[in-house]
Write a protein that holds these residues in place. Sequence first.
Motif, PDB file in Angstrom:
ATOM      1  N   TYR A  53       0.815  -1.215   0.000  1.00  0.00           N
ATOM      2  CA  TYR A  53       0.000   0.000   0.000  1.00  0.00           C
ATOM      3  C   TYR A  53       0.853   1.272   0.000  1.00  0.00           C
ATOM      4  O   TYR A  53       0.341   2.355  -0.303  1.00  0.00           O
ATOM      5  CB  TYR A  53      -0.926   0.018   1.219  1.00  0.00           C
ATOM      6  N   GLY A  54       2.120   1.161   0.371  1.00  0.00           N
ATOM      7  CA  GLY A  54       2.977   2.338   0.425  1.00  0.00           C
ATOM      8  C   GLY A  54       2.339   3.430   1.269  1.00  0.00           C
ATOM      9  O   GLY A  54       1.841   3.185   2.374  1.00  0.00           O
ATOM     10  N   ASN A  55       2.350   4.651   0.751  1.00  0.00           N
ATOM     11  CA  ASN A  55       1.714   5.781   1.440  1.00  0.00           C
ATOM     12  C   ASN A  55       0.371   6.147   0.789  1.00  0.00           C
ATOM     13  O   ASN A  55       0.021   7.314   0.641  1.00  0.00           O
ATOM     14  CB  ASN A  55       2.653   6.986   1.450  1.00  0.00           C
ATOM     15  N   THR A  56      -0.379   5.129   0.425  1.00  0.00           N
ATOM     16  CA  THR A  56      -1.711   5.340  -0.129  1.00  0.00           C
ATOM     17  C   THR A  56      -2.508   6.253   0.800  1.00  0.00           C
ATOM     18  O   THR A  56      -2.630   5.965   1.994  1.00  0.00           O
ATOM     19  CB  THR A  56      -2.433   3.984  -0.285  1.00  0.00           C
ATOM     20  N   GLN A 111      16.015  10.204  15.366  1.00  0.00           N
ATOM     21  CA  GLN A 111      16.879  10.080  14.197  1.00  0.00           C
ATOM     22  C   GLN A 111      16.055  10.311  12.935  1.00  0.00           C
ATOM     23  O   GLN A 111      14.822  10.261  12.967  1.00  0.00           O
ATOM     24  CB  GLN A 111      17.529   8.691  14.163  1.00  0.00           C
ATOM     25  N   PRO A 112      16.709  10.543  11.782  1.00  0.00           N
ATOM     26  CA  PRO A 112      15.964  10.758  10.535  1.00  0.00           C
ATOM     27  C   PRO A 112      15.178   9.508  10.125  1.00  0.00           C
ATOM     28  O   PRO A 112      15.541   8.376  10.490  1.00  0.00           O
ATOM     29  CB  PRO A 112      17.066  11.068   9.514  1.00  0.00           C
ATOM     30  N   MET A 113      14.113   9.721   9.362  1.00  0.00           N
ATOM     31  CA  MET A 113      13.343   8.607   8.810  1.00  0.00           C
ATOM     32  C   MET A 113      14.233   7.724   7.941  1.00  0.00           C
ATOM     33  O   MET A 113      15.191   8.197   7.312  1.00  0.00           O
ATOM     34  CB  MET A 113      12.177   9.130   7.972  1.00  0.00           C
ATOM     35  N   GLN A 114      13.899   6.431   7.879  1.00  0.00           N
ATOM     36  CA  GLN A 114      14.653   5.493   7.064  1.00  0.00           C
ATOM     37  C   GLN A 114      14.048   5.377   5.668  1.00  0.00           C
ATOM     38  O   GLN A 114      12.825   5.415   5.504  1.00  0.00           O
ATOM     39  CB  GLN A 114      14.660   4.114   7.738  1.00  0.00           C
ATOM     40  N   PRO A 115      14.887   5.223   4.640  1.00  0.00           N
ATOM     41  CA  PRO A 115      14.370   5.090   3.272  1.00  0.00           C
ATOM     42  C   PRO A 115      13.451   3.878   3.144  1.00  0.00           C
ATOM     43  O   PRO A 115      13.746   2.801   3.674  1.00  0.00           O
ATOM     44  CB  PRO A 115      15.638   4.905   2.430  1.00  0.00           C
ATOM     45  N   GLY A 116      12.344   4.065   2.429  1.00  0.00           N
ATOM     46  CA  GLY A 116      11.424   2.963   2.179  1.00  0.00           C
ATOM     47  C   GLY A 116      10.332   2.805   3.214  1.00  0.00           C
ATOM     48  O   GLY A 116       9.347   2.091   2.990  1.00  0.00           O
ATOM     49  N   ASP A 117      10.488   3.439   4.384  1.00  0.00           N
ATOM     50  CA  ASP A 117       9.473   3.331   5.426  1.00  0.00           C
ATOM     51  C   ASP A 117       8.217   4.100   5.035  1.00  0.00           C
ATOM     52  O   ASP A 117       8.293   5.199   4.475  1.00  0.00           O
ATOM     53  CB  ASP A 117      10.007   3.894   6.756  1.00  0.00           C
ATOM     54  N   VAL A 118       7.058   3.541   5.369  1.00  0.00           N
ATOM     55  CA  VAL A 118       5.791   4.225   5.113  1.00  0.00           C
ATOM     56  C   VAL A 118       5.358   4.966   6.369  1.00  0.00           C
ATOM     57  O   VAL A 118       5.847   4.709   7.478  1.00  0.00           O
ATOM     58  CB  VAL A 118       4.701   3.235   4.667  1.00  0.00           C
ATOM     59  N   ASP A 119       4.424   5.887   6.205  1.00  0.00           N
ATOM     60  CA  ASP A 119       3.963   6.697   7.342  1.00  0.00           C
ATOM     61  C   ASP A 119       3.024   5.912   8.263  1.00  0.00           C
ATOM     62  O   ASP A 119       3.156   5.960   9.484  1.00  0.00           O
ATOM     63  CB  ASP A 119       3.248   7.951   6.833  1.00  0.00           C
TER      64      ASP A 119
END
Length: 324
Positions: free
Chosen positions: A133-136, A278-286
Amino acid sequence: MASVLVSGCAGFIGSHLVELLLQRGHRVTGLDNFDPFYGRHRKEQNMAGFRQHPRFTFHEVDLRHGQDALVDALPAEPIEVVVHLAAKAGVGPSVQAPIDYLDNNVLGTTHLLEWMRQREIRKLFFASSSSVYGNTPARPFREDANLQAACISPYAASKLTGEQLTYTYHHLYGLDVLNARFFTVYGPRQRPDLAIHKFVRLLQAGQPIPVFGDGSTARDYTFVLDTVAGIAAGVEHLLTHTGVYETLNLGNNRPVTLLELIKAVGQAVGVEPELRFQPMQPGDVDVTYADITKAHQLLGYAPRTPLAEGLQAFVQWMGQQEGQ
C-alpha cells in the motif's frame, strides 16, 4: 484432514502455523531454506516442538533453485493446499539489496507456481504484505485500492508482483488463490531485526531507543496467533470452495504510533524508555491501517489480542530464550 504444504515453515509465522494445522489434524509438509538473514539455530528452535510429529515432514529446499528442487524433494507426496510464506523479508534491507529480494520473492514464487501447475495442485494461500500500500492516502487500506504507484521499496514491489503472478496462474491454469496482506505481525519467535524485538533488547540492556522520524508513524500491529488463525481459516476456505481468487487484509484495524508502541513496550518490560530521535529510514511508510471487513466476511477473521497482552507474551518468550 488435509495435506498442506507450508513454505517458510521454520520462520516466525510459519512455525506457529504448522503447530495450529497439526493441532487441527492436518498432515503438513514443511519447506525452508534457512536463509542466513538470521541464525539457523533460531529457526531450528522454532521447529523443535513439531519436528518429530508423526504428521509432519520437513524438506530443506531453496525455491530459487527451480521447480526441479521441489520435484526432487517431493516426488510423490500428496498436497492439497500450498501456504506460501517463504520470502526474503524486511523493507529496509531490500533498499540495500533489491536483487536478492526479487530473486527470492519473485523468481522463487514463480518456481513454486510452476511446480504446482505441473503437479496439478490447485489451492494456494499466498502471503503478501501491507507494504504494497505504500503511502496510499485513503485509510484504512482497502484491498481494492489503486496500487499502481504505491510501492516505495523493493520488498513491497516483490510482494505486489507475487500477487500479480498468482492472478496469472489463476487466470491461465485455474489456480484457486487467497492473497493475504499481513500487517506488522509480532509475538513470540519474531525475527530479531524487527522493532519490538530490538526495543525489548535495548530496554533490558539499559540503552536508549532510536526513534526514526518524530514518532508519529504508525503500524497496525497484529499478534501472530491472530494472523495464524486467519491463515488457517483461509486454508479451510480453499478446501471447501472452487473458483476462488481473493485478496484480503489480515491486520488488526488499529494503528499504533511509534511513540505509543515504545511506551507500551517499556511498560511490558518495566523500564522507562530513553528516546534518541533520528531521521526517517528510506522505504518506510507513514502509516499502515487495515480494513479487515472483507476478511471477516469471508473467513470470520477477528483478531482478539490487545497490544499489551501480546507484548507481555513476547517479553515472557524473550525471557525463556535467555534462560536456554
